[in-house]
Every structure is written in C-alpha cells, then in structure tokens.
Design a protein around this motif. Structure first.
Motif, PDB file in Angstrom:
ATOM      1  N   ASP A  34      -4.084  -2.752   4.390  1.00  0.00           N
ATOM      2  CA  ASP A  34      -4.756  -2.112   3.274  1.00  0.00           C
ATOM      3  C   ASP A  34      -5.322  -3.281   2.755  1.00  0.00           C
ATOM      4  OD1 ASP A  34      -3.364   0.398   2.310  1.00  0.00           O
ATOM      5  OD2 ASP A  34      -1.868  -0.636   3.296  1.00  0.00           O
ATOM      6  N   GLN A  69      -7.834  -4.227  -0.837  1.00  0.00           N
ATOM      7  CA  GLN A  69      -8.149  -4.106  -2.121  1.00  0.00           C
ATOM      8  C   GLN A  69      -9.473  -4.904  -2.689  1.00  0.00           C
ATOM      9  OE1 GLN A  69      -5.347  -4.354  -5.134  1.00  0.00           O
ATOM     10  NE2 GLN A  69      -6.702  -3.966  -7.231  1.00  0.00           N
ATOM     11  N   GLY A 118       0.843  -1.143   0.179  1.00  0.00           N
ATOM     12  CA  GLY A 118      -0.038   0.121   0.016  1.00  0.00           C
ATOM     13  C   GLY A 118       0.900   1.206   0.024  1.00  0.00           C
ATOM     14  N   THR A 139      -9.616   0.649  -3.049  1.00  0.00           N
ATOM     15  CA  THR A 139      -8.584   0.111  -1.930  1.00  0.00           C
ATOM     16  C   THR A 139      -8.837   0.872  -0.841  1.00  0.00           C
ATOM     17  OG1 THR A 139      -6.945  -0.475  -3.514  1.00  0.00           O
ATOM     18  CG2 THR A 139      -6.176  -0.140  -1.350  1.00  0.00           C
ATOM     19  N   GLY A 145      -7.347   1.670   3.545  1.00  0.00           N
ATOM     20  CA  GLY A 145      -6.451   1.358   4.363  1.00  0.00           C
ATOM     21  C   GLY A 145      -6.578   1.961   5.680  1.00  0.00           C
TER      22      GLY A 145
END
Length: 924
Positions: free
Chosen positions: A847, A849, A765, A855, A857
């Motif tokens: 993180d 996805q 990330g 995405t 985080g």
C-alpha cells in the motif's frame, strides 16, 4: 418559575403581624380535655407513634405537686406549639425551585426601573440542571426571560458564543432567548450534536426539554461544521434528542450544490443504543446471471449481548443467496460470532447445453471464553465447514480473500481440570478437516482425552526430588476417538456413518531423569500401550474368483505393546572473542550454543497379532504367503511385526553476536541474533538388515533487519546411492562415486515486511474487519491473497484513533507512507534423480499513500514454475472527508472483475451509497 429580584443597597426584612384565631384556640382546648380524659400519665409512648401537639391552658400549679411526679416534665417548644404547622391548607410553592448562581468577570448590574440583571464578560448562570455560559447575559424578571449572546472584541470578532446545557443536551448557538417559566426557547444559528451527526439551524424553537422544531436546517456528519462538504437540508423537522429526527421534504447538498437525491419525508434514529433496521441492498449486473440485488436485508438488535443480521442476494436468472450473521458477547465470560451462508447458483438458461444448477453453503462459528470466567474449565470453538468449492464458486464479494484456500478446518473443544494430587484432566474435542481439491473430509466425532498427573512414588516427604529413584514417575493417559472419513457428496448422509471407526488407547509411561557426570542430563523410561478397537479386518484368497478378499469384522478386539527408551543430552557454550586491546571493533564476539542429544529406542516384535493366507495359482500351487494384521485399519495403528532397535542423533545450534552499538551513550555491546536455530537429526537402526542409516534432516531459521526479514530453510541429505531404477541400495553414495550425502529435497521460505514507518506498519492497509474475515474463512492474516470487497459494511473506520505523525505547519512538508509485504517460497525435489524445482513462487502486496486522501494497494504473485501470475487485485481508495470511495479491480484470470463503491462513512447514513460492480464469470 421566576427570578428573585436582588437588592444592591440594604436587606429588608418584612415582619407579618400575628393574628389570634379564637375558633382554633377553642378547638385545641376541647381536644386536649378529650385526650386527658382517655389517657394515662404513666404510659410510655411508642417511638414510632407521632406525639400530637397540645396547647395547655395557663394555670397556677403548686411546686410541691410537680416534685411528686415520678417522671420529669419535658420542655415544650414554642415551635411545636405553632398551630400553623398542622394547618390543612398546603403552603404556597417557593418563588424559586432552585438556587440561582450567577457570575461575570466585568460587572453584574441590576436595573431596578427595568427589572433586569445584566452580566458581562465570561458570564455564567446556573439554575437547576440549566447552565448558560456566554459573553453577555440579560435576565428580565418581569417577562421571566434570559437572553444570552456573545460579545464583539476590538478586532470585530464575535467571541464567547453562548453554550446552553440542560441535562445531557448541549447547544452552541449565536444567541438564545429562554423563558424560565414555560421552559421554551428561541435559539439562533445553533449547532446541535445529535448522535453521530450535527443539526445546523438558523432558528430553532425549543418546545420543552425533549422536543425541538427547526426550519431550513442542515443535518451533516462532516467534521468541518463551518463549511461542511455535504449536508441534508431539512425544510421542516422535529427533533427529539437522543431518540429521533422526523423531517418532511429533504435532499442532499454537496458543497451547497443541490442534488436530485431527495426524500419526501425522512426518519433518522438517534438512539445511543443499537437499533434494528433495514439494510439497503447493492444493485448490479453479471453477464451470465443478469441483474442482481446483493447484501440487502434486516438487522435485528436483539439485546445488548447478541445481534442478528439477515441478508439476501437475488439474480434475475433465478439464482439467489442467503446469509445469516450473528455476534454475541458477555463481558468477562465469553464472546463469539456465528454465520451461515447458502447460495443457489444457476448458469445460463434451462434447456441450453451449458445450463447448470448447484447449491453451495458454508457454516462458520467462533467462540472464545474469557480466562477469568472459569479457571478450571474452558470451552472454545472454531468452525469452518461446508461445500468444498464454496469460496471458489461464491458470487459474494465478501469471499474474495479466501478463494485460494485449499483447506477448511474446524475444532470444538471442552476441557476440565480437577486440582489435587495428582491432578486429573480431561477434554472432549470434535475436529474437521476438508480438502477443497480432493473433496475428502476427515472428522473426529468426538475425541476424548483424559490424564492423571505425574505420580512420584519414591519422592521424599519434603517435596524435593534428587537422583534416579526419587525422580521415578508414572502417569495414565486415555484417548478415545471416533474417526470418520467421507467425501463432500456424502457429507452427513447415511453412508458417512457406515465407515466410522472407533477405538480406545491406554498409555502408561514410566520415566525418570538424573544427572550424569554433572554436565549430562539423562532420562530413561518405558511405556505400556493398550489399544481397544471395535472393528478389525479378515483377509483370504478367493480361489474361485482368483482375487484377494478383505472384509470387516465387527466386535471388540485389543492388542498390547510396550517399548523402552533412554536419552542423554548436554549444552555446550562457545565464545569467539574478536576484541583486542586498544581497538574498538564493530564485532565484539560471537556466541555459539550447541545442544547435542542421543537417544536409544527399543520396540519389541509382536508377531502374535499377525495372520497369513496363501495365494494359490490356477494349478493349485501356492504362489505366495501373505501376512497381515487384523488391526491394520485401526485408528491407532497396528503393532510392530519386527524387532527394532534404533539410535537417534540430534544437534541444535544457536548463533549470536555482540556488536558495537550505534548509540554512543550505550555502555554495553548490542546483541544480534545470527541464527535462531540450526538443527541436524538422523537415526541408525541397529536391528535393521539394510539401509540402517536414516537421511539427515537439516532445518534452520533466522530473522534479519530488526526482525523485518524472516528466513526458514530445510534440506534432506541421504547417505545411500541409487541404482539404475532410481531405488535406494545398500551402498553409500560416496562409495558409488558421489558426494558424502545426496540432496533429495530442500525448501526455502522468506517473508519480508517493509515500511517507511517501521515494522509495525506492515498491516497498515488492513482493518481489523479485513483480518477477521480472512481468518474466519481459514485464510491468511495479511492481504497477500487479496482483501474482502464488502465495502458497504466496512465504510465506517475509526479515524479519530489515527494519530498524526506531525503537527501541521504553514510550511509544505509531506511524507508518503508506504508498506510492502513479500513472501517467497521454493521447493526442490531429487529423491529419484528428477532434479526439479517442484514449486517456486513469489507473493507480494503493498500500500502507498500518495496524499493525505489517496491510497493505492495491490496484491499479486508470480509462479516461476508455471510462468504465470497468481490472482491479482488492485485497490484504490479516496478519502472524501465525510465520504469514502473504493475501487477494486482484478484485471485478469479466472476471477476477472471490478467493484466501485462510494458512500458516507457514518453508520447512521451508511445506506447513502452507490456501488457498481462487474462480477466474475465462474463456471460451475
């Protein structure tokens, strides 16, 4: 330029009748007579001189006369005799400047009536730097034009579209009409790459090799050119490939929907090199400072080796900030970057009770030298200094990830080595350490270190050294230091230099080593130490004011000490075998490596360097006799006052296991590390009068789960008991009714990086720019403290280097990549029966996805001792094909804020962005 008409039947050669020019013959004869009159037959012409062509009148010459000539007559070529070669009239230009090459798979047909050449299927024509490849090419020799287009296959698909290449320009239109004489062209439905973008135009007029004109064209950086997610519509534009695009009225379309974002005219630089330009600022609002413009300025492309960025922030309440960033690099020599940041912060309004005004600054410099530049010398720099509270008070979002840093440190060093026997080395270093909590600054300006390599005076001439005598060696070390301790408020002021202390330390160690009983390694030595100082102290008791007085004494002074030491160690290997005949056990064996060592040190007493003064009470009686050393404030310490003789014991352990490999094809067992190290150390003071045993220090560490989990631990064990006042006493703890050892301190740290894509994905990330910003500010190389929110300068990411894990198929198959990073730390204190956890925290970041484009985080932590969350950051990122959207949110705490950004990824259009943020309310 025109194309020569080919013939498909026979080759015709036209002969031109020769015509005699009487005037030229008479002129040549007279010129020949003139030359023969004023020249000599035996003169050898110079090689650089041009031999003039001569026409000789035919005469009858006797053969005998020819034989009498000493020099043979050269044969005269008829070609050289041709008078047309010296004609003053320039010959006509060839019909074609270059050779024409053409090819077609199906047929090449020439129509003599129409004067046209037809090429069909995989047709190709090359003329000079021009190259056309298409399905169908027609050449008109009368109009000097080339018309290229694609062909339609049996399914009605338009294929083999033309590809027109001239020099470095590549155009892929539906069709093209090119004039070979004027070099102009009409290009239909073309897609032309211009820098990072592409121009899509229905009709393009090619004026020459460097100018194009388009109408109602589209300019985009999208990857899907058939259906771009956005484009800038150019009503009229002039394109100079590799240099610029100049356009009239233009506005942005998103999926063919017009937007009100428009420009009356525009200029798009297309240079392949970096160019200077304006950086558009970000606007927003902060509750206590008003509206602001942030990170606006100018970028200077100074040269291929260095650049400069000047940025500024302005707030409507009067606050402002300046930033200067520069990067430089020279291949195989060095690279680095320099940055200076200054902020003038104003809180509230002048006249109000909460009004405050402060200035903060930060200076950063990083320089590294390539190892190939100079193998004998090296220069490096890592500087991070400024206001102690800079990262905590800064308004700029680029400093978010470094707000929890408590230390600023710097180091600049230069080292040089001189090869030879012995080798000589020296280095000059300047260091800086600054605590943001206490605002205490420690600096060395500079530190000089020099050394002369080891000298073996009794070594054999062959070079091999054996035994006690031949291994005797000595060396010389010099350390000179100028040390300064100050505070943030006195930094680089006059008072800072008044308390500076300087000194020299000379050290000459004499050592040797040898083997004892074949298995023990023994080393012994002595060391001579001499310290020079330029400032000492003098203490006395002032009976008038009834206080102890300490005053500095300027002047040179020195002291000399020496000591003796010896040590012995060995290595013991143990193997615990669990294998049995006929059984295939999972654990085959455990290997234990022990490295015990014992050392003995003697430090004589140097009480000659100690003085004393008497403390007299009000009745005139001496109440105390205080001893002190005038060197006690020396930067290299003071000599020992008492004799010491101590024995140090150390034991290091390493544990490994051999287990059955899951791979059935493996022929050997797999090695697994159980404990990287498990060390125990203590000491016994032979010359001490009490408390001779030092506490036992235990440290260890290991890595588990394919090195994804790293664990380190330590503890301090004291064998002595405590009295009722919690002071150590001369009595063992076991004799006082306790255990053998008393646990006085302990610590445990663990870090775990998890990912469904392997251990290398722990930092997926993070971009390199995130990590560089963290490290340059003295922070961590991960996102546990958050990441920088300077999205405007980080929107461009190299997506081309991201490899797809799997080839897309028609079937739905989607993985959700994720990564998680954990850092756990706990410290225990019990030196005085407090029996408390001094610190206990867990930090985590991760993180995930969710889709190919979404995405999320987070970075946070929890303090178990103070029962509260550490600064928390939530991150959301959306990949919008050619655009990128970021949202960062700190929901609570002192730095409560949020930041929204959306902008184009391409650097050429990075100013097309929208950013909205809510700044944290920071109290000065």
């Amino acid at each position: 330029m025109a194309f020569q008409k080919p013939s498909h039947s026979v080759t015709k050669i036209h002969l031109k009748a020769l015509r005699t020019n009487n005037f030229k013959i008479l002129f040549a004869l007279s010129f020949t007579v003139f030359i023969n009159t004023f020249s000599f037959a035996q003169d050898i012409p110079n090689k650089e001189q041009k031999i003039e062509r001569k026409v000789i009148e035919p005469t009858i010459i006797d053969r005998a006369e020819i034989q009498t000539d000493s020099l043979p007559s050269p044969e005269i070529s008829e070609i050289k005799q041709d008078s047309t070669l010296t004609d003053s009239i320039k010959p006509k230009k060839d019909f074609l400047e270059h050779t024409v090459n053409y090819h077609a798979e199906d047929y090449s047909k020439f129509n003599q009536k129409e004067h046209k050449l037809y090429l069909y299927n995989q047709a190709k024509i090359v003329y000079g730097d021009m190259n056309i490849v298409a399905g169908d090419i027609t050449i008109d020799y009368v109009k000097n034009t080339v018309y290229a287009k694609g062909i339609t296959d049996s399914l009605g698909t338009y294929t083999q579209k033309p590809v027109f290449t001239q020099a470095s320009n590549v155009i892929e239109p539906d069709s093209i009409l090119f004039n070979t004489e004027s070099k102009k062209a009409l290009i239909y439905n073309t897609k032309t790459a211009q820098g990072e973008g592409t121009v899509i135009s229905e009709i393009t007029k090619k004026e020459n090799d460097s100018v194009y004109f388009v109408k109602d064209a589209k300019y985009t950086t999208a990857q899907d050119l058939e259906d771009p997610d956005y484009y800038i519509k150019l009503r009229k534009a002039k394109i100079v490939p590799g240099k610029k695009i100049v356009t009239g009225f233009a506005n942005i379309f998103i999926y063919d929907v017009p937007t009100p974002v428009a420009l009356p005219f525009g200029f798009f630089p297309q240079s392949e090199k970096q160019t200077s330009g304006v950086i558009i600022p970000t606007f927003g609002e902060q509750s206590d400072r008003g509206y602001f413009l942030q990170n606006g300025g100018y970028y200077f492309a100074i040269s291929d080796y260095i650049d400069l960025t000047l940025l500024g922030d302005y707030y409507t309440n009067g606050s402002y900030a300046l930033r200067m960033e520069s990067s430089y690099a020279k291949r195989y020599r060095y690279r680095g970057n320099f940055g200076f940041r200054y902020e003038n912060l104003i809180m509230s309004e002048r006249g109000f009770p909460d009004y405050a005004n402060s200035t903060i600054y930060n200076l950063r410099w990083s320089h590294s030298q390539d190892s190939k530049a100079n193998p004998s010398s090296r220069f490096s720099a890592s500087v991070n200094l400024g206001s102690s509270q800079y990262y905590q008070l800064s308004n700029n979002q680029v400093n978010v990830s470094n707000r929890l840093n408590n230390t600023l440190s710097s180091s600049i060093s230069y080292s040089k080595s001189f090869q030879g026997q012995p080798e000589v080395n020296y280095s000059v270093t300047a260091t800086h350490s600054q605590n943001s909590q206490t605002e205490v600054i420690n600096m060395t300006l500079p530190t000089f270190q020099g050394s002369v390599g080891r000298i073996y005076p009794f070594a054999s001439k062959s070079g091999s050294k054996k035994g006690l005598i031949q291994n005797i060696n000595l060396q010389y070390n010099l350390r000179a230091e100028n040390r300064i301790q100050t505070t943030d408020s006195l930094f680089f002021k006059k008072e800072m230099w008044e308390d500076a202390r300087a000194g020299f330390q000379h050290t000459i160690p004499l050592t040797t080593n040898f083997k004892l009983f074949k298995y023990f390694s023994v080393s012994a030595g002595t060391s001579y130490n001499e310290v020079w100082t330029f400032k000492t102290v003098n203490k006395y008791y002032d009976s008038v004011n009834e206080e102890e007085v300490e005053e500095d004494v300027d002047g040179f002074d020195s002291f000399r000490t020496y000591n003796f030491n010896t040590s012995m160690g060995t290595t013991v290997y143990g193997m615990f075998n669990f294998e049995k005949e006929g059984q295939d056990r999972k654990i085959k064996a455990i290997r234990h490596v022990m490295r015990p060592s014992v050392s003995y040190n003697i430090n004589p007493a140097f009480d000659q360097y100690y003085d004393s003064y008497e403390v007299v009470d009000a009745d005139g009686n001496t109440s105390a006799n205080v001893e002190y050393s005038r060197f006690e404030n020396s930067i290299f310490g003071q000599p020992n006052q008492t004799f010491s003789s101590s024995v140090s014991l150390n034991l290091s352990n390493n544990f490994e296991a051999k287990v059955r490999d899951k791979d059935s094809t493996a022929t050997e067992a797999k090695k697994v590390v159980l404990l990287n190290n498990l060390n125990f150390s203590t000491a016994y003071n032979v010359a001490g009068d009490s408390l001779k045993w030092s506490p036992v220090r235990m440290t260890g560490g290991t890595q588990l789960f394919k090195n994804q989990l790293s664990i380190n631990f330590g503890a301090t064990l004291d064998p002595y008991a405590l009295d009722s006042n919690n002071n150590r006493i001369e009595k063992f703890n076991i004799d006082n009714g306790g255990s053998l050892f008393r646990l006085t301190s302990g610590n445990l740290t663990a870090s775990w990086a998890l990912s469904n894509k392997g251990r290398t994905a722990a930092k997926d990330g993070l971009t390199d720019k995130n990590l560089d910003e963290n490290l340059r500010g003295g922070g961590r190389d991960d996102d546990l403290f958050g990441v920088s929110e300077d999205f405007a300068t980080q929107q461009m990411r190299d997506d081309k280097n991201q490899e797809e894990d799997e080839t897309p198929t028609k079937f739905y198959h989607h993985k959700i990549p994720w990564s998680l990073r954990l850092a756990y730390a706990v410290n225990y204190s019990n030196s005085r029966r407090q029996n408390e956890i001094s610190s206990h925290s867990l930090m985590f970041s991760g993180d995930i996805q969710l889709t190919d484009n979404w995405t999320i985080g987070a970075s946070s932590g929890y303090d178990f001792k103070n029962l509260g969350f550490t600064p928390t950051q939530l991150r959301f990122e959306r990949d919008l094909l050619s655009w990128r959207m970021n949202f960062s949110w700190t929901p609570f705490g002192d730095y409560k804020s949020w930041n929204f950004f959306i902008g184009i990824k391409s650097s050429i259009l990075q100013d097309l962005k929208y950013e909205k943020r809510r700044q944290p309310d920071i109290t000065l």
